[in-house]
Design an enzyme around this catalytic site. Structure first.
Site, mmCIF file in Angstrom:
data_model
loop_
_atom_site.group_PDB
_atom_site.id
_atom_site.type_symbol
_atom_site.label_atom_id
_atom_site.label_comp_id
_atom_site.label_asym_id
_atom_site.label_seq_id
_atom_site.Cartn_x
_atom_site.Cartn_y
_atom_site.Cartn_z
ATOM 1 N N SER A 125 0.835 -1.199 0.000
ATOM 2 C CA SER A 125 0.000 0.000 0.000
ATOM 3 C C SER A 125 0.874 1.255 0.000
ATOM 4 C CB SER A 125 -0.970 -0.044 1.175
ATOM 5 O OG SER A 125 -2.138 0.680 0.871
ATOM 6 N N LYS A 177 -21.791 17.799 7.145
ATOM 7 C CA LYS A 177 -20.778 18.172 8.127
ATOM 8 C C LYS A 177 -20.586 17.032 9.130
ATOM 9 C CE LYS A 177 -17.958 20.801 10.430
ATOM 10 N NZ LYS A 177 -16.614 21.049 9.883
#
Length: 317
Positions: A125, A177
Site C-alpha cells: 500500500s 458536516k
C-alpha cells in the site's frame, strides 16, 4: 648562600602542585574541545558523509509523512557527496497524504541521481507508493507487496448507544458536516461523497503505478483490486524489477552512475516515526507483546490514524 633541605622540599612540593594543576587544566581543555567539536559537527559520522558515497535510509512502520524524514531526504537531495540513494522499506503503509509527501521527497532526490528501493518483509500500500518513487525496485521472493488501494474507515456504534439508552444530539451547518459519524448509520448521500473521495485518491494511486511502472492503465486496474503479492508474483506482474537483496540495488546504482566498485553505503539516520499512541499505548504494547498479541497493538495504531489510508492490515494471529 646555601639553601636548606627544608626549603628544597617546600619548593619541590610547590612545583608538583603547579604541574598537577596544568595537567588537569590540559585534560579539561581537551575534553571541552571534544565536546565543542561534537556539538558543531553533530557526530563524527557526518565527517564520513563529506566524501562520495551511496546514502541509505530506512522507512519502517506506519508512514505518516513525518517532517524529520522529509527533512532528511531534502538534506540528501542537497548533498553533493551523495551519488545514489537506497531506500529500505519495511512498512504496511499508512496515511495516503503521508505516503504522497514521502513519494514527492524521494522524487526530489531522484532528479539527478539514481534511487533504488529494497523491500524487506512488507512494502504494501503506502509502502508500495514509497517503492515506486524509486527508479529500481528489488524484493525478496517472499516479500509482501502490492495492496494497491485506498481505504476510509471509522467505527459505528449506534446500536451500542441504543442498548445503553444514550442518544447523541447535534446541530450542524450542513447535511454532510462531520460525516461519516460514529454515532449513527451512514446515510446514502454521505456514502456517495465518501466513496467519491476514496475513488479520487485511488485514481491518483493507480495513475502513479501506471506511470512509474510503465503499465497500461487497464492492466493496473486489474492488479489494483487490493490484493497483496509475493515478490515472485510482483516480478511477474512487473510491479517490481528483480528479486534479491541490497547488493542487487547497490550494483544497479553503481552501473547507472558509473561509480567505483569500492564506494561505500552510508546510513543517513532519521528519528523514529512519529508515535501516534502515547505512554499508555506503549505500556499496553509491552503487555500485549508479552502475551503474544502484538498484532493487536499495530491494528489499534492503524485505527488511530486519521484521513484516507493506504495501508495493508496484517491478519491477526
Amino acid at each position: 648562600m646555601m639553601v636548606s633541605e627544608a626549603e628544597m622540599i617546600v619548593e619541590r612540593r610547590r612545583l608538583r602542585r603547579r604541574l598537577l594543576f596544568w595537567r588537569m587544566t590540559a585534560v579539561v581543555l581537551f575534553l571541552a574541545a571534544l565536546l565543542a567539536l561534537a556539538g558543531s559537527m553533530g557526530s563524527f559520522a557526518d565527517i564520513e558523509k563529506q566524501r562520495d558515497h551511496i546514502a541509505r535510509i530506512n522507512i519502517d512502520g506506519l508512514i505518516t509523512g513525518d517532517q524529520p524524514t522529509l527533512d532528511l531526504l531534502d538534506k540528501i537531495a542537497a548533498s553533493k557527496s551523495v551519488k545514489g540513494l537506497i531506500i529500505r522499506i519495511d512498512s504496511p503503509g499508512g496515511t495516503t497524504a503521508g505516503s504522497e509527501a514521502l513519494y514527492e521527497a524521494i522524487r526530489r532526490v531522484a532528479k539527478d541521481r539514481p534511487v533504488a528501493a529494497v523491500m524487506d518483509t512488507v512494502a504494501a500500500s503506502g509502502g508500495y507508493i514509497t517503492a515506486i518513487a524509486a527508479d529500481h525496485i528489488v524484493a525478496r521472493g517472499n516479500t509482501i507487496t502490492g495492496s494497491i488501494g485506498v481505504i476510509f474507515e471509522w467505527a459505528e456504534f449506534s446500536q451500542l448507544l441504543n442498548t445503553l439508552g444514550v442518544k447523541m444530539e447535534e446541530i450542524k451547518s450542513g447535511e454532510l458536516k462531520a460525516e461519516p459519524s460514529p454515532f449513527k448509520p451512514l446515510s446514502a448521500k454521505a456514502r456517495e461523497v465518501s466513496q467519491a473521495m476514496v475513488q479520487d485518491s485511488f485514481a491518483w494511486f493507480t495513475g502513479l503505478v501506471a506511470e512509474r511502472r510503465k503499465l497500461p492503465a487497464e492492466r493496473v486496474q486489474v492488479l489494483a483490486d487490493g490484493r497483496v503479492y509475493t515478490g515472485r508474483q510482483a516480478v511477474a506482474e512487473k510491479l517490481i524489477d528483480e528479486l534479491g537483496g541490497e547488493d542487487k540495488a547497490v550494483d544497479w546504482i553503481k552501473k547507472e552512475k558509473k561509480l567505483p566498485a569500492g564506494i561505500e553505503v552510508l546510513d543517513w539516520n532519521v528519528r523514529p516515526m512519529t508515535d501516534v499512541s502515547g505512554l499508555g499505548f506503549r505500556i499496553a504494547s509491552v503487555l500485549l507483546n508479552a502475551a503474544g498479541l502484538g498484532n493487536l497493538v499495530e491494528e489499534a495504531r492503524i485505527q488511530k490514524l486519521d484521513g484516507l489510508l493506504s495501508v495493508w492490515h496484517p491478519p491477526l494471529n
